[in-house]
Motif scaffolding. Structure first.
Motif, PDB file in Angstrom:
ATOM      1  N   GLN A   1       0.787  10.065  -2.362  1.00 56.74           N
ATOM      2  CA  GLN A   1      -0.604  10.608  -1.703  1.00 56.74           C
ATOM      3  C   GLN A   1      -0.586  10.730  -0.241  1.00 56.74           C
ATOM      4  O   GLN A   1      -0.737  11.545   0.440  1.00 56.74           O
TER       5      GLN A   1
ATOM      6  N   SER B   1       0.833   3.818  -2.912  1.00 51.67           N
ATOM      7  CA  SER B   1       0.225   5.218  -2.649  1.00 51.67           C
ATOM      8  C   SER B   1       1.038   6.110  -1.843  1.00 51.67           C
ATOM      9  O   SER B   1       0.599   7.009  -1.150  1.00 51.67           O
TER      10      SER B   1
ATOM     11  N   LEU C   1       0.986  -1.366  -0.069  1.00 52.03           N
ATOM     12  CA  LEU C   1       0.125   0.020   0.087  1.00 52.03           C
ATOM     13  C   LEU C   1       0.863   1.345  -0.103  1.00 52.03           C
ATOM     14  O   LEU C   1       0.652   2.336  -0.716  1.00 52.03           O
TER      15      LEU C   1
END
Length: 128
Positions: A87, A84, A80
């Motif tokens: 972000q 990401s 993860l």
């Protein structure tokens, strides 16, 4: 013994906040509710700082130790973070900046308020 009692008191506040949050089905973590509860008790004078000072000093001194489980838990989310990461980094930076700005703004506001109260008292004492 005083340290143990203070630590127990802090735990008791958490336990009560956990019961309240569960009973009222509040959308807030019990630990956050407990901090708010403790803050209100400190501000109102129900709880004096010296009642919890030794335990809180110890806990603050060893605060980084409490983040170890969190850091180890992050290892489970490597995919993860890889997918990401940018972000997440942006969210962390923006939320940290907002927190810092809110804290500094509130601190400046309260400092000005205290200063104006002292100035107002000084002017009144010079007037009489």
């Amino acid at each position: 013994m005083k340290f143990i009692l203070q630590l127990f008191f802090i735990w008791l506040i958490y336990a009560v906040s956990d019961l309240v949050v569960s009973f009222l089905d509040l959308p807030i973590p019990a630990s956050v509710f407990g901090m708010i509860l403790l803050f209100l008790m400190l501000v109102s004078g129900v709880v004096k700082v010296q009642y919890i000072e030794k335990a809180t000093t110890f806990l603050n001194k060893h605060l980084s130790f409490f983040f170890i489980p969190f850091a180890v838990g992050l290892m489970n989310y490597g995919g993860l973070i890889k997918a990401s990461g940018v972000q997440l980094l942006i969210m962390i930076i923006v939320s940290s900046a907002i927190g810092l700005l809110m804290t500094s703004g509130l601190t400046q506001f309260l400092a000005r308020r205290v200063a104006s109260k002292h100035e107002h008292k000084h002017e009144q004492s010079n007037f009489h």
